[in-house]
Design a protein around this motif. Structure first.
Motif, PDB file in Angstrom:
ATOM      1  N   ALA A 341      -1.027   5.400   5.170  1.00  0.00           N
ATOM      2  CA  ALA A 341      -1.545   4.522   6.336  1.00  0.00           C
ATOM      3  C   ALA A 341      -1.175   3.092   6.627  1.00  0.00           C
ATOM      4  O   ALA A 341      -0.578   2.574   7.219  1.00  0.00           O
ATOM      5  N   ARG A 342      -0.937   2.594   4.980  1.00  0.00           N
ATOM      6  CA  ARG A 342      -0.645   1.205   5.041  1.00  0.00           C
ATOM      7  C   ARG A 342       0.865   1.113   5.443  1.00  0.00           C
ATOM      8  O   ARG A 342       1.104   0.151   6.273  1.00  0.00           O
ATOM      9  N   SER A 343       1.694   1.838   4.895  1.00  0.00           N
ATOM     10  CA  SER A 343       3.015   1.631   4.982  1.00  0.00           C
ATOM     11  C   SER A 343       3.529   2.047   6.294  1.00  0.00           C
ATOM     12  O   SER A 343       4.289   1.354   7.080  1.00  0.00           O
ATOM     13  N   THR A 344       3.060   2.988   7.233  1.00  0.00           N
ATOM     14  CA  THR A 344       3.226   3.391   8.751  1.00  0.00           C
ATOM     15  C   THR A 344       2.719   2.091   9.452  1.00  0.00           C
ATOM     16  O   THR A 344       3.740   1.879  10.309  1.00  0.00           O
ATOM     17  N   LYS A 345       1.771   1.656   9.168  1.00  0.00           N
ATOM     18  CA  LYS A 345       0.955   0.356  10.033  1.00  0.00           C
ATOM     19  C   LYS A 345       2.102  -0.478   9.971  1.00  0.00           C
ATOM     20  O   LYS A 345       2.555  -1.272  11.092  1.00  0.00           O
ATOM     21  N   VAL A 346       2.589  -0.961   8.800  1.00  0.00           N
ATOM     22  CA  VAL A 346       3.617  -2.019   8.587  1.00  0.00           C
ATOM     23  C   VAL A 346       4.847  -1.990   9.378  1.00  0.00           C
ATOM     24  O   VAL A 346       5.360  -2.917   9.998  1.00  0.00           O
TER      25      VAL A 346
END
Length: 375
Positions: A341-346
């Motif tokens: 979730a974190r890497s996709t958002k960035v």
């Protein structure tokens, strides 16, 4: 857990993981392809953010050591026009939340925080394969082979561990850096040093740009960016620095000499750094006993977040393992879901920002993103 966690890669993510595990009494062994900590240069400056990278260092109990590395004033940022005009200048008042440190020094405090013998240098992975029951075999080029019940790939863009989880391969994203340095800039390149100021500065045109930052002392480190195909760059002979310099410089005809000095007057040969990225939203199904950190998991085009995300990956995986030492699959699943979730958002935010800068004059949009107004 009693068996050590096997980590491939002694970059920031792998070392952060090993440190957090060590603090929780969990052994880890890190295998690194490089022959020693000083086998190659470790890159330039990193801005370590208060919302991810600094949280990782806090989990690693290295905040004080990190604070000792901060280079004061380096959060100053300037946007320049190609003719050298200063369009935006924000001073470093200490409240930016993104202090700058040298990557090599940051890596060293992580190395120094681990028990002697944690990192095994000169271990380049030749192959890795799944044996079943959550076990994996790693064969190194030096003839060493090991079997582990928890394998963590922290081995970067071209990870040898990634194929155990996914068939995804990073692809060229259409842009490349040409990296250069100016040494003793304040005395030998005063006009360029004045243009950069005390922190970082960048000038951008359509499909090209020059960005630089001031490292320790009066060294200036520059990234010349060009949006060209790999074939275009392949036609340049980078083994002939003079010819390569002349070819790259032609792309910046008419730009201010204090900016093109990063190309024409560089104190190092130009080094090509193509940018590769995994698909946005890249993820994999849970495979027992193995996972990935940092660029091995979610390499993206340069966006100022890579090192920060990598360290947070390491810290969060270590924390999850410590919370579930007898249920590693729960630990890995919890870590991966948050990491995906974190890497996709960035990555989505980066793609949107990059798209917003397309066009003939990206400077106004860049300045707006920095919270300023074009003069």
């Amino acid at each position: 857990m009693n068996a050590p966690v096997t980590v491939v890669g002694a970059g920031l993510s792998g070392l952060t993981l090993a440190r957090v595990l060590h603090l929780n009494g969990i052994p880890a062994t890190v295998y690194e392809a490089e022959a020693s900590p000083s086998a190659r240069a470790q890159g330039g400056m990193l801005d370590i953010h208060d919302y991810n990278g600094q949280l990782a260092l806090e989990a690693a109990d290295l905040t004080d050591e990190f604070r000792g590395l901060i280079l004061e004033g380096r959060q100053q940022i300037r946007v320049l026009a190609p003719d050298g005009t200063v369009l935006f200048d924000r001073a470093d008042d200490g409240t930016g939340g993104r202090p700058e440190v040298q990557r090599a020094e940051l890596r060293q405090i992580l190395l120094d925080s681990l028990p002697a013998g944690t990192v095994h240098w000169g271990h380049k992975v030749g192959s890795a394969r799944t044996l079943g029951d959550g076990r994996h075999e790693v064969a190194f080029a030096n003839g060493v082979t090991l079997v582990t019940s928890l394998l963590v790939g922290a081995d970067g863009t071209w990870s040898r561990v990634r194929p155990l989880l996914t068939a995804a391969i990073p692809e060229y994203d259409g842009t490349s850096f040409v990296e250069t340095y100016l040494y003793e800039a304040d005395t030998r390149h005063p006009a360029t040093a004045k243009a950069v100021g005390g922190g970082s500065a960048g000038a951008h045109g359509p499909d090209r740009g020059i960005a630089a930052h001031r490292e320790r002392g009066d060294t200036l480190h520059a990234y010349v960016t060009l949006t060209e195909s790999l074939e275009w760059f392949a036609a340049i002979d980078f083994t002939d620095p003079a010819a390569a310099t002349a070819r790259i410089a032609r792309e910046f005809d008419g730009w201010a000499p204090e900016l093109t000095a990063f190309i024409t007057d560089a104190d190092t040969p130009p080094v090509l750094r193509p940018h590769y990225a995994l698909p946005i939203g890249h993820r994999w199904e849970r495979v027992p006993g193995v996972t990935l950190l940092g660029d091995a998991a979610h390499v993206a085009a340069p966006n100022g977040e890579g090192a920060n995300l990598a360290m947070l990956d390491g810290a969060e995986l270590g924390t999850a393992i410590a919370a579930h030492p007898d249920d590693l699959e729960t630990a890995l699943a919890e870590y991966e879901e948050a990491m995906f979730a974190r890497s996709t958002k960035v990555a989505l935010e980066t793609a949107e920002f990059t798209e917003s800068l397309s066009g003939d004059d990206p400077a106004p949009r860049l300045i707006a993103a920095l919270g300023g107004q074009t003069p």
